[in-house]
Design a protein around this motif. Structure first.
Motif, PDB file in Angstrom:
ATOM      1  N   UNK A   1     -19.160 136.433 -26.775  1.00 57.69           N
ATOM      2  CA  UNK A   1     -19.779 137.309 -25.775  1.00 57.69           C
ATOM      3  C   UNK A   1     -20.465 136.464 -24.710  1.00 57.69           C
ATOM      4  N   UNK A   2     -21.155 135.416 -25.172  1.00 60.59           N
ATOM      5  CA  UNK A   2     -21.869 134.539 -24.242  1.00 60.59           C
ATOM      6  C   UNK A   2     -20.873 133.787 -23.364  1.00 60.59           C
ATOM      7  N   UNK A   3     -19.785 133.325 -23.955  1.00 58.67           N
ATOM      8  CA  UNK A   3     -18.773 132.609 -23.183  1.00 58.67           C
ATOM      9  C   UNK A   3     -18.144 133.533 -22.147  1.00 58.67           C
ATOM     10  N   UNK A   4     -17.867 134.760 -22.550  1.00 61.37           N
ATOM     11  CA  UNK A   4     -17.312 135.741 -21.601  1.00 61.37           C
ATOM     12  C   UNK A   4     -18.323 136.006 -20.487  1.00 61.37           C
ATOM     13  N   UNK A   5     -19.560 136.165 -20.874  1.00 60.11           N
ATOM     14  CA  UNK A   5     -20.613 136.430 -19.878  1.00 60.11           C
ATOM     15  C   UNK A   5     -20.757 135.235 -18.950  1.00 60.11           C
ATOM     16  N   UNK A   6     -20.717 134.034 -19.513  1.00 58.57           N
ATOM     17  CA  UNK A   6     -20.840 132.821 -18.731  1.00 58.57           C
ATOM     18  C   UNK A   6     -19.642 132.681 -17.786  1.00 58.57           C
ATOM     19  N   UNK A   7     -18.475 132.984 -18.274  1.00 55.56           N
ATOM     20  CA  UNK A   7     -17.272 132.918 -17.449  1.00 55.56           C
ATOM     21  C   UNK A   7     -17.367 133.931 -16.317  1.00 55.56           C
ATOM     22  N   UNK A   8     -17.850 135.115 -16.589  1.00 57.78           N
ATOM     23  CA  UNK A   8     -18.005 136.142 -15.574  1.00 57.78           C
ATOM     24  C   UNK A   8     -19.047 135.707 -14.554  1.00 57.78           C
ATOM     25  N   UNK A   9     -20.118 135.111 -15.013  1.00 59.56           N
ATOM     26  CA  UNK A   9     -21.161 134.660 -14.091  1.00 59.56           C
ATOM     27  C   UNK A   9     -20.625 133.516 -13.226  1.00 59.56           C
TER      28      UNK A   9
END
Length: 155
Positions: free
Chosen positions: A140-148
């Motif tokens: 989830x954090x990686x996805x969020x980081x990628x989105x950011x």
């Protein structure tokens, strides 16, 4: 016994049954000599009897002492037997106590083993659950980081 036979024979002697006034000096001397001889034999017989009695008394005393020693030895042996029996009873009781303690320790070890298996299984499940949560959170954090990062690059 021999003395009695002699005395009986001497009583049947015609000199003894003769009246004192009919006896000559020679006969009187013979009778006195015979009386002295019989007294001597009686004295010897008395000494022999006394000696034999003393010997029998000594033998009896020895046998009584042996009997007392045997009785004492028997009492000591009985006490030792009683002591050995008591020690055996104590040893058997101690063995029973030790056996019970060993069984209790074995049961406790088994119970602890079962608890350890249960705890390990729970711990493995907990680690697996937390690992899954950590992976999910990381994704989830990686996805969020990628989105950011995409937003940051877009802007």
């Amino acid at each position: 016994m021999n003395l009695l036979l002699k005395m009986n024979r001497d009583y049947s002697d015609p000199l003894i049954s003769t009246a004192a006034s009919d006896l000559s000096n020679d006969d009187i001397l013979k009778l006195k000599k015979r009386v002295r001889h019989l007294e001597s034999e009686l004295s010897v017989a008395k000494e022999e009897a006394y000696s034999k009695e003393e010997m029998l008394q000594n033998l009896l005393k020895d046998e009584v002492q042996k009997c007392l020693k045997f009785r004492t030895d028997l009492e000591v042996a009985k006490r030792e037997q009683t002591t050995a029996e008591n020690e055996l009873k104590c040893a058997r009781q101690e063995q029973k106590i030790a056996d019970a303690s060993i069984k209790q320790v074995q049961k406790s070890a088994h119970d602890l083993s079962v608890m350890a298996v249960t705890d390990r299984e729970w711990l493995e499940e907990e680690m697996s659950r937390r690992s899954a949560l950590t992976k999910a959170t990381q994704q989830k954090c990686e996805l969020e980081l990628a989105r950011m990062r995409r937003r940051a690059t877009l802007t």
